[in-house]
Scaffold this motif. Sequence first.
Motif, PDB file in Angstrom:
ATOM      1  N   ASP A  11       0.681  -1.209   0.097  1.00 20.73           N
ATOM      2  CA  ASP A  11      -0.079   0.010   0.032  1.00 20.73           C
ATOM      3  C   ASP A  11       0.759   1.339   0.140  1.00 20.73           C
ATOM      4  OD1 ASP A  11       0.709  -0.340   2.458  1.00 20.73           O
ATOM      5  OD2 ASP A  11      -0.912  -0.035   3.603  1.00 20.73           O
ATOM      6  N   LYS A  64       2.368   1.798  -3.487  1.00 23.02           N
ATOM      7  CA  LYS A  64       1.507   2.514  -4.595  1.00 23.02           C
ATOM      8  C   LYS A  64       1.442   3.803  -4.161  1.00 23.02           C
ATOM      9  CE  LYS A  64      -1.048  -1.933  -5.831  1.00 23.02           C
ATOM     10  NZ  LYS A  64      -2.365  -2.280  -6.252  1.00 23.02           N
ATOM     11  N   THR A  68      -2.857   0.238 -10.078  1.00 24.85           N
ATOM     12  CA  THR A  68      -4.107  -0.337 -10.164  1.00 24.85           C
ATOM     13  C   THR A  68      -5.174   0.230  -9.009  1.00 24.85           C
ATOM     14  OG1 THR A  68      -2.919  -2.481 -10.389  1.00 24.85           O
ATOM     15  CG2 THR A  68      -5.212  -2.542 -10.374  1.00 24.85           C
ATOM     16  N   GLY A 123      -7.929   0.787  -6.313  1.00 22.67           N
ATOM     17  CA  GLY A 123      -7.978   0.063  -5.117  1.00 22.67           C
ATOM     18  C   GLY A 123      -8.232   0.608  -3.707  1.00 22.67           C
ATOM     19  N   GLU A 129      -7.723  -4.388  -4.366  1.00 20.17           N
ATOM     20  CA  GLU A 129      -7.286  -4.095  -5.719  1.00 20.17           C
ATOM     21  C   GLU A 129      -8.266  -4.617  -6.597  1.00 20.17           C
ATOM     22  OE1 GLU A 129      -3.749  -6.261  -7.856  1.00 20.17           O
ATOM     23  OE2 GLU A 129      -2.787  -4.370  -6.768  1.00 20.17           O
ATOM     24  N   MET A 139       2.094  -2.653  -9.649  1.00 14.05           N
ATOM     25  CA  MET A 139       1.457  -3.269  -8.720  1.00 14.05           C
ATOM     26  C   MET A 139       2.473  -3.330  -7.623  1.00 14.05           C
ATOM     27  SD  MET A 139       0.010  -7.168 -10.159  1.00 14.05           S
ATOM     28  CE  MET A 139       1.484  -7.724 -10.503  1.00 14.05           C
TER      29      MET A 139
END
Length: 614
Positions: free
Chosen positions: A117, A120, A131, A133, A200, A292
């Motif tokens: 997390d 990202k 992505t 999510g 996700e 990812m």
Amino acid sequence: MIGSLLIANRGEIACRIIRTARRLGVRTVAVYSDADAGALHVAAADVAVRIGPAPASESYLAGDRIIAAAQESGAEAIHPGYGFLSENAEFAQAVLDAGLVWIGPKPAAIAAMGLKDAAKRLMQEAGVPVTPGYLGEDQDPTVLAGQAELVGYPLLIKAVAGGGGKGMRLVERPSDFPEALAACQREAQAAFGNPRVLLEKCIIAPRHIEVQVFGDSHGNIVHLFERDCSLQRRHQKVIEEAPAPGMDAATRVAVCAAAVRAARTVNYEGAGTVEFIADAAQGLSADRIWFMEMNTRLQVEHPVTEAVTGQDLVEWQLRVASGEPLPLRQDEIPLAGWAMEARLYAEDPARGFLPAAGRLDVLRFGMAPGGRIDTGVRPGDEIALQYDPMIAKIVAQGATRGQALERLRAMVEGTAVWPVRTNAGFLARVLAHPRFAEGVADTGLIEREGASLTRPEGPSPQALAEAAARLVRRSCAPGFRLNAGPQAQGRFLLDGAPVQVALSGAGTDHPADAALATEKGQAWLLQGWRRDGQHGPAESSGAILAPMPGKVISLEVRPGQTVTRGQKLLTLEAMKMEHALRAPFDGTVAELRVAPGAQVQVEDLLVRIEQGGD
């Protein structure tokens, strides 16, 4: 260049690192647990140091023991390989604090990319597409269920500290979310010591594209092009290849540039892999590929990148860690030909890919021009359940994708292992699948095809006849005459079941595996006919036996309860993964031998189901 190196790992990666170190004149130090005292990596190294008993928590995950072994042996540096402590920022810092050289990125970079997390969010700030999510801190199940509704189904639950498919579940319906969340959190806690998860969006027709990156201490960062790792089982890679099929030049430039940008964001040094998920429903395109995660280590599949670029990535690691600049500039890195890798595991595809263990009485690899086998075991070695059950990485390369595929199939189909069950036959069937041959396989292919890939095929009449002829000549097994005509039939047992085999007299003596019938990666044991009246498989008794050592973490039934075929009876945790055991038929729970928390061994009776019931 570093003069001496301790490899804080085992198996094939330890052996692979030792090969490069020896070529460069670097002294190597192996570490080993009690289970690995006679292992290949121990024999291959210049020095070997015992670090503890068999459990990884007391040996390969015991950072203080590994550092002490380096100091005791006079090693200057520690290479973590992959798995175990390779992405542990605290261990990397401890290595540096001990005055040793760490073969890997700086601890700060490992920490920055260590939680999915946080990584990202960092990538979003750097302008790298991620992505859709939920990456929030609030882990309340009610909050997560609400966020799942916002993300939309199907979705993936992922452990933020996860990897290798552990702590990950695909959820297709809201009603399945609570159970999947609980299972992910338990697995994440067991495997990584951190139960937190992220959500996700599940991409339709997803492909897994990753880019090999490399940085040095002089500010240089390059990529070594991409790999495709879309053939997966339960989010674990099965077949990898480089380059990615269907990747056009413009998309390659965009994806590789995003990977370099991601690495530069954390001032990356050493080998790393930036992983992307692509919506390939309409082919690969830069606007449908999202970040990812980043793996801050050497990847299992690095040999395919070495094959198409002509570079030794372990050598690059050692040179960068020694303070040297990268060996090549970006415009000097070639990309030529194609390469594919298949992971050969000790596991039984027909039984849900349960890990297998035992002595490798027969271990023979198929070969092809340009083929490469990375392994950490020899014939006669033991596969232990304490560690990852990989036997070898089988790698093929060719001028074209078709040639690389043909060569890899030949290598896999020519592989024979006995008596330990392996996934070689499964790999052969996957490689023969039309979608993979066309280069359009997505990550869901194996799950969709199911039994067609996992169900073992029987040996051909020719393979049986050849094995029978060898057995006849060597043992004069009963049930036939040596001077029988070409149409004569002999009675044998094939993996314990009776079979009639045409005896042709063909075949070649192979004393080491004279009773084996081997074909397309599969192996069957052919024996002379027994006269004890017990030739066929017994009727199922309803006894649910433990398929491997493990711990019972949940029990779903009680004595006397009526169950239906396929109903979950209990969940067993083994190899840091959860395995659901289910009823083989409709019936009643006649006997219950375990309770939650119980430790069980292979073939322990857990539950017994009687057919019928109210």
